[in-house]
Design an enzyme around this catalytic site. Sequence first.
Site, mmCIF file in Angstrom:
data_model
loop_
_atom_site.group_PDB
_atom_site.id
_atom_site.type_symbol
_atom_site.label_atom_id
_atom_site.label_comp_id
_atom_site.label_asym_id
_atom_site.label_seq_id
_atom_site.Cartn_x
_atom_site.Cartn_y
_atom_site.Cartn_z
ATOM 1 N N GLY A 1 1.126 -1.414 -0.304
ATOM 2 C CA GLY A 1 0.329 -0.128 0.307
ATOM 3 C C GLY A 1 0.832 1.444 0.233
ATOM 4 N N LEU B 1 -0.898 7.793 2.327
ATOM 5 C CA LEU B 1 -0.249 8.582 2.980
ATOM 6 C C LEU B 1 0.903 7.487 3.987
ATOM 7 C CD1 LEU B 1 -2.224 11.047 4.011
ATOM 8 C CD2 LEU B 1 -0.188 11.134 2.890
ATOM 9 N N ALA B 2 0.326 5.922 4.414
ATOM 10 C CA ALA B 2 0.646 5.510 5.533
ATOM 11 C C ALA B 2 1.745 4.762 4.616
ATOM 12 C CB ALA B 2 0.272 4.812 6.503
ATOM 13 N N GLY B 3 1.504 3.644 4.104
ATOM 14 C CA GLY B 3 2.676 2.557 3.043
ATOM 15 C C GLY B 3 4.117 3.842 2.701
ATOM 16 N N HIS C 1 -20.329 9.432 6.625
ATOM 17 C CA HIS C 1 -19.809 10.932 7.007
ATOM 18 C C HIS C 1 -21.452 11.824 6.376
ATOM 19 C CE1 HIS C 1 -18.350 14.880 5.278
ATOM 20 N NE2 HIS C 1 -17.369 13.996 5.492
ATOM 21 N N SER D 1 -16.591 17.777 1.362
ATOM 22 C CA SER D 1 -15.267 18.115 2.614
ATOM 23 C C SER D 1 -16.080 18.787 3.567
ATOM 24 C CB SER D 1 -14.550 19.053 1.494
ATOM 25 O OG SER D 1 -13.856 19.359 3.532
ATOM 26 N N ARG E 1 -18.805 13.897 13.050
ATOM 27 C CA ARG E 1 -19.872 13.347 11.710
ATOM 28 C C ARG E 1 -20.616 12.061 12.490
ATOM 29 N NH1 ARG E 1 -14.016 11.453 8.310
ATOM 30 N NH2 ARG E 1 -13.735 14.169 7.817
ATOM 31 N N GLU F 1 -4.858 3.831 8.338
ATOM 32 C CA GLU F 1 -7.169 3.240 8.240
ATOM 33 C C GLU F 1 -6.662 1.660 8.099
ATOM 34 O OE1 GLU F 1 -8.974 5.234 4.642
ATOM 35 O OE2 GLU F 1 -11.296 3.607 6.137
ATOM 36 N N LEU G 1 -5.396 11.924 8.002
ATOM 37 C CA LEU G 1 -4.387 12.208 7.381
ATOM 38 C C LEU G 1 -3.224 12.647 8.835
ATOM 39 C CD1 LEU G 1 -5.450 14.771 4.892
ATOM 40 C CD2 LEU G 1 -5.176 12.342 4.912
#
Lengths: 635, 253
Positions: free
Chosen positions: A39, A42-44, A265, A283, A329, A423, A439
């Site tokens: 992946g 952002l994390a990967g 959401h 958003s 949310r 996630e 994020l």
Amino acid sequence: MLDGKIPSGPLAEKWTRHKFEMKLVSPANKPKFTVLVVGTGLAGASAAASLSELGYKVKVFCLQDSPRRAHSIAAQGGINAAKNYPNDGDSVHRLFYDTIKGGDFRAREANVHRLAEVSQNIIDHCVAQGVPFAREYSGYLENRSFGGAQVSRTFYARGQTGQQLLLGAYGALMKEVARKNVDLYPRREMLDLIVAEGRAAGIVCRNMISGALETHLGDAVVLATGGYGNVYFLSTNAMSSNVTASWRAYKRGALLANPCFTQIHPTCIPVHGPHQSKLTLMSESLRNDGRVWVPRKKGDSRAPHAIPDAERAYFLEERYPAFGNLVPRDVASRAAKRVCDDGLGIAGGNAVYLDFRDALARCGRAVIEERYGNLFQMYEQIVGANPYETPMMIFPAVHYAMGGLWVDYNLMSNLPGLYVLGEANFSDHGANRLGASALMQGLADGYFILPYTIGDFLAGSGKANVTPEDAPARDALRDTQARLDRLVGLRGKRTVDELHRELGLLLWEHCGMARNAAGLRQALQRIPELREEFWINVNVTGSQGTFNQVLERAGRVADFIDLAELMCLDALERNESCGAHFREEHQTGDNEALRDDEHCCHVAAWAYGGPGEAPVMEKEPLTFESVHLAQRSYK
Amino acid sequence: MAEKTISITLRVWRQDGPQAEGRFASYHAKDIPADLSFLEMLDIVNAGLEKAGADPIAFEHDCREGICGSCGAVVNGHAHGPQRATTLCQLYMRHFNDGDVITIEPFRAKAFPLIKDLVVDRSAFDRIIQAGGYISVKTGTAPDAHAQLVPKPKAEQAMDAAACIGCGACVAACPNASASLFTAAKISQLCKLPQGDPERKRRVSAMIRQMDHEGFGSCSKHYECQAACPKEIKVANIATMNREFLRTLLPGE
């Protein structure tokens, strides 16, 4: 009892102390270790780049044609950090507290505190990478507000914050690819995890162009494979977002935690018809300036601008005066559902207004355009109506999975050597994630947490030393091949999408914004029937050895069906309402979520029970040392 | 109110693989609701093909929100179709008429080898970025974010250029199949920011060299790229790139 391996000491000192106490791998030894990262969101991407900078050998895999296309790219509104630049009372402790409270006290205290601590480093790093955050005329960074907070701590790059942060992390990754320290494998889908003597030591993946299966071995495996919202068919997730990597790990022994915690959401474009393929988010940042309302009178068919203020119900502002339109949310979604269930939705349907009339009058069109221009444009393209002139119509939609693979404080699963980031893990958001925190978590995990914790494991455990000829690698390859053979042999009458859509509707109905025991039991009866229908009557065209998008989808849907069953089971077992998990049997007098801290203050981590066997739940008790468990109030 | 629908004929480029022979195939799409997206219309056509046991049309798509850059095809001669500033996934059927014949082809360029039907290999873009499309800061070394200020107009210009989604429409639209707009957008973003300054010269030389090496053509100022770009990236970025490149040739620089 599951052990989260939370370090000892006062909450605010745990991470600092832990960083010192962990073992290190010396610079000379780091290149001897290979880490597989699956992946490139952002994390990967941030993890792969940072590990490579440290000197580890890294192999990185993604199913897109380029790592830059991972679904983090679609995040719009912003990223939280406790910088307190606006001088409005923010602090590490306040970000920590807002996040724990936002998650309805179902997250691990120590993890969330660490997240708030490293949030500041993330902004520093991303600015240094050239992420073009919004700025004031002075040249300083600008902030805005997000749901569940009374301070402005959200940094943003127009409505494309996820894109800009991901391109920053992707750039860092490309820098390491150019240095020939990262091997990049795009268009690969992970289909199994190789576990040797209890330790994660590799993956099996399919080359999506040639169809060939490949075995890759390493000393640790990092899953950063995102969320499973697409189990509902319609969601704001990208079409390829799926649970397969996590589900394969689960079937090899990794625990899956709180699968029923899925975020709906509040501000998405409503469903337009039966052929719709996905839902589009508008958003949360829009709720800074947009006001949510419905007509007070049932069946009021006047155009929105013809309805005077006195005849509009600004239901979030009325019900939650302290937070107004910026409630979290889960709270906003339920409120929208309630007014629509009461028949007050626009044209009697499932939609409410998000109105910018007052903001446009106050700030002028130029300011609104600068803040939200691309979102307004996107809305107009999809709906064919201009939100500068007429209010947006919105309705809640599936967006994010708080649940995911269980990890300890070090982000390691119960399978040694398997790390789960972003996630894909369950750790930081409890039962409800606050806006602009995904994020933050993805980048915290990848840039500032895993690079420390993985060294402790590798220094202690050494190399995995598994070869492709060893039984665990051969078995995983054989099992994957058998599963693909079974899938390509299916020549039934129904398309993969038809069955996926049916599964999604069932889950939305019984395990969506509101759940109850009877409905969940009904779903648990129906899902095995759907599974049987799938494995008999689905049609998979083409073969394995080609570029075959039907086969790709079929494999993912087969896993979604199994996941859906576990989600319903988890929702049934959790006899309380908390955050996004709203059990109708458990609500306060004014219809807010009613927790049961005495019986349910735990993480529910599920273990695969074997073929045809029921999964087994293990509990990790949640203990709170520094926050008082309160009934959440945003009034 | 009855939903508005249209019936159309598609002429779609079908090609099994890079070496296989390609051809146009015709499909009829009946009673398509006008509120569907172009890709949802293709989903319906593909569902019909799947039901008939035929090979569905391969096309790339992911976010379906116009930001991931996965989708893209040449529709009636226009990359991403005839709507301005629109990715293929954000093109809606309400912009077409009943009875239309719609021609759909892949993005064609030597540097984008075809994989199947409408799917092409755009990994050349990744290699251009690898040549220098980043600021080489290691994790953990950054000073406080406010240590270096960025004037708002510069930040806005950088953001305008950074909006590129890497879809490749600029290449498909260019008569020379040039990747100048894509390459220039990244160079332009980074040279506008003070953080990008130290690597400025090395970056522009290396990225242009890689772009040429991949087999993309040169820019001869047709500006088709700007017209096709779903994110409205401006050709002024190409001028910036050329200026940055010239700077590297000046004596004493």
